[in-house]
Structures are given as structure tokens and as C-alpha cells.
Design a protein around this motif. Structure first.
Motif, PDB file in Angstrom:
ATOM      1  N   TYR A  84       0.843  -1.184   0.000  1.00  0.00           N
ATOM      2  CA  TYR A  84       0.000   0.000   0.000  1.00  0.00           C
ATOM      3  C   TYR A  84       0.887   1.245   0.000  1.00  0.00           C
ATOM      4  O   TYR A  84       2.021   1.208   0.493  1.00  0.00           O
ATOM      5  CB  TYR A  84      -0.870  -0.021   1.270  1.00  0.00           C
ATOM      6  CG  TYR A  84      -1.651   1.238   1.525  1.00  0.00           C
ATOM      7  CD1 TYR A  84      -2.812   1.510   0.806  1.00  0.00           C
ATOM      8  CD2 TYR A  84      -1.254   2.159   2.495  1.00  0.00           C
ATOM      9  CE1 TYR A  84      -3.549   2.673   1.038  1.00  0.00           C
ATOM     10  CE2 TYR A  84      -1.978   3.315   2.734  1.00  0.00           C
ATOM     11  CZ  TYR A  84      -3.124   3.566   2.011  1.00  0.00           C
ATOM     12  OH  TYR A  84      -3.850   4.708   2.243  1.00  0.00           O
ATOM     13  N   LEU A  85       0.369   2.324  -0.514  1.00  0.00           N
ATOM     14  CA  LEU A  85       1.032   3.618  -0.366  1.00  0.00           C
ATOM     15  C   LEU A  85      -0.015   4.705  -0.408  1.00  0.00           C
ATOM     16  O   LEU A  85      -1.115   4.517  -0.943  1.00  0.00           O
ATOM     17  CB  LEU A  85       2.104   3.850  -1.437  1.00  0.00           C
ATOM     18  CG  LEU A  85       1.671   3.992  -2.898  1.00  0.00           C
ATOM     19  CD1 LEU A  85       1.223   5.414  -3.241  1.00  0.00           C
ATOM     20  CD2 LEU A  85       2.810   3.589  -3.813  1.00  0.00           C
ATOM     21  N   ASP A  86       0.319   5.824   0.195  1.00  0.00           N
ATOM     22  CA  ASP A  86      -0.500   7.015   0.049  1.00  0.00           C
ATOM     23  C   ASP A  86       0.426   8.163  -0.326  1.00  0.00           C
ATOM     24  O   ASP A  86       1.597   8.182   0.025  1.00  0.00           O
ATOM     25  CB  ASP A  86      -1.329   7.320   1.294  1.00  0.00           C
ATOM     26  CG  ASP A  86      -0.565   7.255   2.602  1.00  0.00           C
ATOM     27  OD1 ASP A  86       0.648   7.565   2.615  1.00  0.00           O
ATOM     28  OD2 ASP A  86      -1.171   6.906   3.614  1.00  0.00           O
ATOM     29  N   PHE A 106       1.210  -0.506  -9.337  1.00  0.00           N
ATOM     30  CA  PHE A 106       0.256  -0.028  -8.334  1.00  0.00           C
ATOM     31  C   PHE A 106      -1.013   0.431  -9.042  1.00  0.00           C
ATOM     32  O   PHE A 106      -0.951   1.026 -10.119  1.00  0.00           O
ATOM     33  CB  PHE A 106       0.834   1.141  -7.532  1.00  0.00           C
ATOM     34  CG  PHE A 106       1.774   0.726  -6.436  1.00  0.00           C
ATOM     35  CD1 PHE A 106       1.307   0.472  -5.156  1.00  0.00           C
ATOM     36  CD2 PHE A 106       3.133   0.586  -6.687  1.00  0.00           C
ATOM     37  CE1 PHE A 106       2.175   0.094  -4.138  1.00  0.00           C
ATOM     38  CE2 PHE A 106       4.004   0.215  -5.677  1.00  0.00           C
ATOM     39  CZ  PHE A 106       3.525  -0.033  -4.394  1.00  0.00           C
ATOM     40  N   THR A 107      -2.166   0.160  -8.426  1.00  0.00           N
ATOM     41  CA  THR A 107      -3.444   0.625  -8.944  1.00  0.00           C
ATOM     42  C   THR A 107      -4.078   1.554  -7.914  1.00  0.00           C
ATOM     43  O   THR A 107      -3.820   1.453  -6.715  1.00  0.00           O
ATOM     44  CB  THR A 107      -4.391  -0.543  -9.260  1.00  0.00           C
ATOM     45  OG1 THR A 107      -4.590  -1.316  -8.070  1.00  0.00           O
ATOM     46  CG2 THR A 107      -3.824  -1.438 -10.355  1.00  0.00           C
ATOM     47  N   HIS A 108      -4.914   2.442  -8.404  1.00  0.00           N
ATOM     48  CA  HIS A 108      -5.539   3.453  -7.552  1.00  0.00           C
ATOM     49  C   HIS A 108      -6.686   2.861  -6.739  1.00  0.00           C
ATOM     50  O   HIS A 108      -7.439   2.026  -7.229  1.00  0.00           O
ATOM     51  CB  HIS A 108      -6.057   4.608  -8.412  1.00  0.00           C
ATOM     52  CG  HIS A 108      -4.964   5.426  -9.007  1.00  0.00           C
ATOM     53  ND1 HIS A 108      -4.499   6.574  -8.422  1.00  0.00           N
ATOM     54  CD2 HIS A 108      -4.220   5.235 -10.133  1.00  0.00           C
ATOM     55  CE1 HIS A 108      -3.526   7.082  -9.167  1.00  0.00           C
ATOM     56  NE2 HIS A 108      -3.340   6.286 -10.206  1.00  0.00           N
ATOM     57  N   LEU A 109      -6.806   3.340  -5.511  1.00  0.00           N
ATOM     58  CA  LEU A 109      -7.938   3.030  -4.638  1.00  0.00           C
ATOM     59  C   LEU A 109      -8.802   4.287  -4.526  1.00  0.00           C
ATOM     60  O   LEU A 109      -8.310   5.401  -4.739  1.00  0.00           O
ATOM     61  CB  LEU A 109      -7.442   2.620  -3.244  1.00  0.00           C
ATOM     62  CG  LEU A 109      -6.496   1.414  -3.174  1.00  0.00           C
ATOM     63  CD1 LEU A 109      -5.966   1.248  -1.748  1.00  0.00           C
ATOM     64  CD2 LEU A 109      -7.211   0.152  -3.631  1.00  0.00           C
ATOM     65  N   THR A 110     -10.049   4.117  -4.142  1.00  0.00           N
ATOM     66  CA  THR A 110     -10.942   5.272  -4.009  1.00  0.00           C
ATOM     67  C   THR A 110     -10.868   5.899  -2.620  1.00  0.00           C
ATOM     68  O   THR A 110     -11.391   6.991  -2.401  1.00  0.00           O
ATOM     69  CB  THR A 110     -12.397   4.883  -4.306  1.00  0.00           C
ATOM     70  OG1 THR A 110     -12.780   3.824  -3.417  1.00  0.00           O
ATOM     71  CG2 THR A 110     -12.550   4.432  -5.755  1.00  0.00           C
ATOM     72  N   ASP A 137      -4.149  12.437  -0.540  1.00  0.00           N
ATOM     73  CA  ASP A 137      -5.374  12.350  -1.333  1.00  0.00           C
ATOM     74  C   ASP A 137      -5.278  11.351  -2.488  1.00  0.00           C
ATOM     75  O   ASP A 137      -6.160  11.284  -3.332  1.00  0.00           O
ATOM     76  CB  ASP A 137      -5.776  13.736  -1.845  1.00  0.00           C
ATOM     77  CG  ASP A 137      -4.692  14.429  -2.667  1.00  0.00           C
ATOM     78  OD1 ASP A 137      -3.606  13.844  -2.868  1.00  0.00           O
ATOM     79  OD2 ASP A 137      -4.927  15.569  -3.100  1.00  0.00           O
ATOM     80  N   VAL A 138      -4.216  10.551  -2.510  1.00  0.00           N
ATOM     81  CA  VAL A 138      -4.066   9.465  -3.494  1.00  0.00           C
ATOM     82  C   VAL A 138      -3.633   8.228  -2.723  1.00  0.00           C
ATOM     83  O   VAL A 138      -2.714   8.280  -1.897  1.00  0.00           O
ATOM     84  CB  VAL A 138      -3.016   9.815  -4.577  1.00  0.00           C
ATOM     85  CG1 VAL A 138      -2.738   8.623  -5.477  1.00  0.00           C
ATOM     86  CG2 VAL A 138      -3.481  11.013  -5.400  1.00  0.00           C
ATOM     87  N   TRP A 139      -4.329   7.108  -2.988  1.00  0.00           N
ATOM     88  CA  TRP A 139      -4.052   5.844  -2.304  1.00  0.00           C
ATOM     89  C   TRP A 139      -3.917   4.765  -3.367  1.00  0.00           C
ATOM     90  O   TRP A 139      -4.697   4.699  -4.318  1.00  0.00           O
ATOM     91  CB  TRP A 139      -5.202   5.513  -1.356  1.00  0.00           C
ATOM     92  CG  TRP A 139      -5.586   6.714  -0.540  1.00  0.00           C
ATOM     93  CD1 TRP A 139      -4.976   7.179   0.590  1.00  0.00           C
ATOM     94  CD2 TRP A 139      -6.643   7.634  -0.816  1.00  0.00           C
ATOM     95  NE1 TRP A 139      -5.593   8.323   1.031  1.00  0.00           N
ATOM     96  CE2 TRP A 139      -6.623   8.620   0.177  1.00  0.00           C
ATOM     97  CE3 TRP A 139      -7.611   7.727  -1.834  1.00  0.00           C
ATOM     98  CZ2 TRP A 139      -7.525   9.676   0.214  1.00  0.00           C
ATOM     99  CZ3 TRP A 139      -8.506   8.779  -1.802  1.00  0.00           C
ATOM    100  CH2 TRP A 139      -8.450   9.736  -0.783  1.00  0.00           C
TER     101      TRP A 139
END
Length: 160
Positions: free
Chosen positions: A117-119, A136-140, A152-154
Motif C-alpha cells: 500500500y502507499l499514500d 500499483f493501482t488506484h484506490l478510491t 489524497d491518493v491511495w
């Protein structure tokens, strides 16, 4: 040329400066952002192999110019977190960030993590492109337990 090494106590002050300087460049100041975490003052004490964590420093002429780390997202978790990938501006675009990221992900796989995981911040566009390029894929939304409320990006990567 650059060299990647595991963080040592003698790197702490320099890597702390890098993290805070780059964080300030992108507005990541104070609580809710990685540069504000207590570990930044003494990174070598927080990233220990026995804790399934590692922080890798990029050196140019024996001087730290950036770094990145892997640590358990939560104790005992099969998810790790890619943490504090920061690189001084003059060393971006040279492949150092990619090398740091790949070294961290290789370590995560060796440690048996299933996910990483990363933010981050939306204005860190080059970093986001790097993360996307390595899978890596984006989470909401952030995953439960995330402490960086200012991000504001996960993103998440499944490790194979």
C-alpha cells in the motif's frame, strides 16, 4: 552514478533533511503527512530487518540524495507499506526513484507480504506515474488504519 544502501545511523540527519525538504516542496507539512511522522528524525532505528522493514538510501558521492522504505502496514499484517520515497529535485529523472521502488518491492516479496500500500499527494505526479509503472493501482479511499489523513491518493499493488 548512485549507490543504494541500507540506512545507517550516520544517514539519519541527511535523510531527515531530504524528507522534510521534498515534503515542503509538495506541501506535505505537519500532521497527516509522512514528513511529519516521528520516525523521520531517526529512520535507522525504525527500519529494522527483524521488524520486516527496510529503508534504502540512495547515495551520490557518498551523500544521501533520497530514499524509500518498506514496513508492515500494521503489526502482523500481510500488507506492507511503501514509505517515504523522497528524492532531491536534481536527482529525479535519473532512474533512482525506480531503482529504490523496485528494491523495496523485492524486499517486500522476500518478506512474504501479499500486498503493498502507499499514500501520496495528487500533485506528486511523477511519483504517481512511477507507482503506476511498477503495477500499483488506484484506490478510491485509504485502507483502514492509514495515518496520513493529509494524503489524497491511495494505491495498492498485489505482490506475486
Amino acid at each position: 552514478m548512485y549507490q543504494l544502501v541500507d540506512i545507517q545511523a550516520q544517514h539519519n540527519a541527511d535523510i531527515s533533511r531530504v524528507i522534510k525538504q521534498v515534503g515542503a516542496e509538495f506541501g506535505a507539512i505537519g500532521d497527516g503527512f509522512g514528513p511529519g511522522d516521528p520516525e523521520v528524525a531517526c529512520m535507522s532505528e525504525h527500519y529494522l530487518l527483524e521488524n520486516r522493514s527496510r529503508y534504502i538510501v540512495a547515495l551520490v558521492n557518498d551523500q544521501p540524495v533520497g530514499g524509500a522504505g518498506i514496513a508492515p502496514f500494521q503489526p502482523g499484517s500481510d500488507t506492507c507499506e511503501l514509505k517515504k520515497l523522497f528524492l532531491l529535485p536534481q536527482y529525479r529523472g535519473l532512474g533512482i526513484g525506480v531503482a529504490l521502488t523496485k528494491a523495496c518491492l523485492a524486499f517486500a516479496q522476500q518478506q512474504g507480504y501479499q500486498h503493498c500500500y502507499l499514500d501520496t499527494l495528487a500533485n506528486m505526479t511523477a511519483a504517481i506515474r512511477l507507482y503506476e509503472s511498477v503495477g500499483f493501482t488506484h484506490l478510491t479511499q485509504p485502507i483502514a488504519g492509514s495515518i496520513h489523513g493529509g494524503c489524497d491518493v491511495w494505491m495498492l499493488k498485489t505482490l506475486s
